[in-house]
Design a protein around this motif. Structure first.
Motif, short mmCIF file in Angstrom:
data_model
loop_
_atom_site.label_atom_id
_atom_site.label_comp_id
_atom_site.label_asym_id
_atom_site.label_seq_id
_atom_site.Cartn_x
_atom_site.Cartn_y
_atom_site.Cartn_z
N ILE A 44 30.69 47.03 33.45
CA ILE A 44 32.11 47.38 33.40
C ILE A 44 32.39 48.34 34.56
O ILE A 44 32.50 49.55 34.39
CB ILE A 44 32.50 48.02 32.04
N PRO A 45 32.49 47.82 35.79
CA PRO A 45 32.72 48.69 36.95
C PRO A 45 34.14 49.26 36.96
O PRO A 45 35.04 48.71 36.33
CB PRO A 45 32.49 47.75 38.14
N SER A 46 34.31 50.34 37.69
CA SER A 46 35.64 50.94 37.84
C SER A 46 36.03 50.93 39.31
O SER A 46 35.28 50.46 40.16
CB SER A 46 35.63 52.36 37.28
N SER A 47 37.22 51.45 39.57
CA SER A 47 37.78 51.50 40.94
C SER A 47 37.91 50.10 41.54
O SER A 47 37.71 49.90 42.74
CB SER A 47 36.95 52.40 41.85
N LEU A 48 38.25 49.14 40.71
CA LEU A 48 38.31 47.76 41.18
C LEU A 48 39.48 47.50 42.12
O LEU A 48 39.41 46.57 42.92
CB LEU A 48 38.31 46.80 39.99
N ASN A 49 40.53 48.32 42.06
CA ASN A 49 41.60 48.17 43.05
C ASN A 49 41.05 48.41 44.45
O ASN A 49 41.35 47.66 45.38
CB ASN A 49 42.74 49.16 42.78
N THR A 50 40.24 49.44 44.60
CA THR A 50 39.66 49.77 45.90
C THR A 50 38.73 48.66 46.37
O THR A 50 38.77 48.24 47.53
CB THR A 50 38.90 51.10 45.82
N ILE A 63 38.71 41.07 38.20
CA ILE A 63 38.38 41.51 36.84
C ILE A 63 38.10 40.33 35.92
O ILE A 63 37.11 40.32 35.19
CB ILE A 63 39.51 42.40 36.27
N GLN A 64 38.96 39.34 35.96
CA GLN A 64 38.81 38.19 35.05
C GLN A 64 37.59 37.32 35.38
O GLN A 64 36.98 36.76 34.47
CB GLN A 64 40.08 37.33 35.08
N ASN A 65 37.25 37.20 36.65
CA ASN A 65 36.19 36.27 37.05
C ASN A 65 34.86 36.91 37.41
O ASN A 65 33.86 36.20 37.54
CB ASN A 65 36.67 35.44 38.25
N HIS A 66 34.85 38.24 37.58
CA HIS A 66 33.62 38.86 38.07
C HIS A 66 33.19 40.10 37.30
O HIS A 66 32.38 40.88 37.80
CB HIS A 66 33.77 39.18 39.56
N THR A 67 33.75 40.30 36.10
CA THR A 67 33.31 41.39 35.23
C THR A 67 33.19 40.85 33.81
O THR A 67 33.61 39.73 33.52
CB THR A 67 34.31 42.57 35.21
N MET A 89 40.57 49.52 36.91
CA MET A 89 41.34 49.37 38.14
C MET A 89 41.41 50.66 38.94
O MET A 89 41.26 50.65 40.16
CB MET A 89 42.75 48.87 37.82
N GLU A 90 41.64 51.77 38.26
CA GLU A 90 41.90 53.03 38.96
C GLU A 90 40.68 53.93 39.06
O GLU A 90 40.70 54.90 39.83
CB GLU A 90 43.03 53.78 38.25
N GLY A 91 39.64 53.68 38.30
CA GLY A 91 38.46 54.53 38.36
C GLY A 91 38.56 55.78 37.52
O GLY A 91 37.83 56.73 37.76
#
Length: 94
Positions: A44-50, A63-67, A89-91
């Motif tokens: 469950i990674p964060s900061s995905l927007n970056t 998010i939908q395809n790679h987490t 998304m935001e971390g």
């Protein structure tokens, strides 16, 4: 960078490090996040927007395809699912 079907964010970034010759994880983190230390959780990674901005892909698709968010969120209430999505998304902490 091409994302393989069902490839995790962690795997995408590992491949990016190897293919682009970053000398260390901190060098890759500096390139993406503008700081040397950044923990990227494999599930469950964060900061995905970056990360999505850097990879030039849509954050929702990332998010939908790679987490594991689609699987994990099915066990959460709607409120907790939304909070987790925002955190990813935001971390921020969730």
């Amino acid at each position: 960078m091409i994302q393989l079907p069902n490839e995790s964010v962690y795997s995408i970034l590992t491949r990016l490090k190897l293919l682009n010759g970053f000398s260390s994880p901190s060098a890759l983190n500096q390139e993406i996040f503008k700081k040397g230390k950044k923990r990227i959780h494999s599930f469950i990674p964060s900061s995905l927007n970056t990360i999505a901005d850097y990879l030039q892909i849509n954050v929702t698709q990332l998010i939908q395809n790679h987490t594991l968010f689609p699987v994990y969120s099915s066990f959460l209430s709607k409120e907790k699912s939304k909070a987790l999505l925002a955190s990813m998304m935001e971390g921020t902490k969730c």
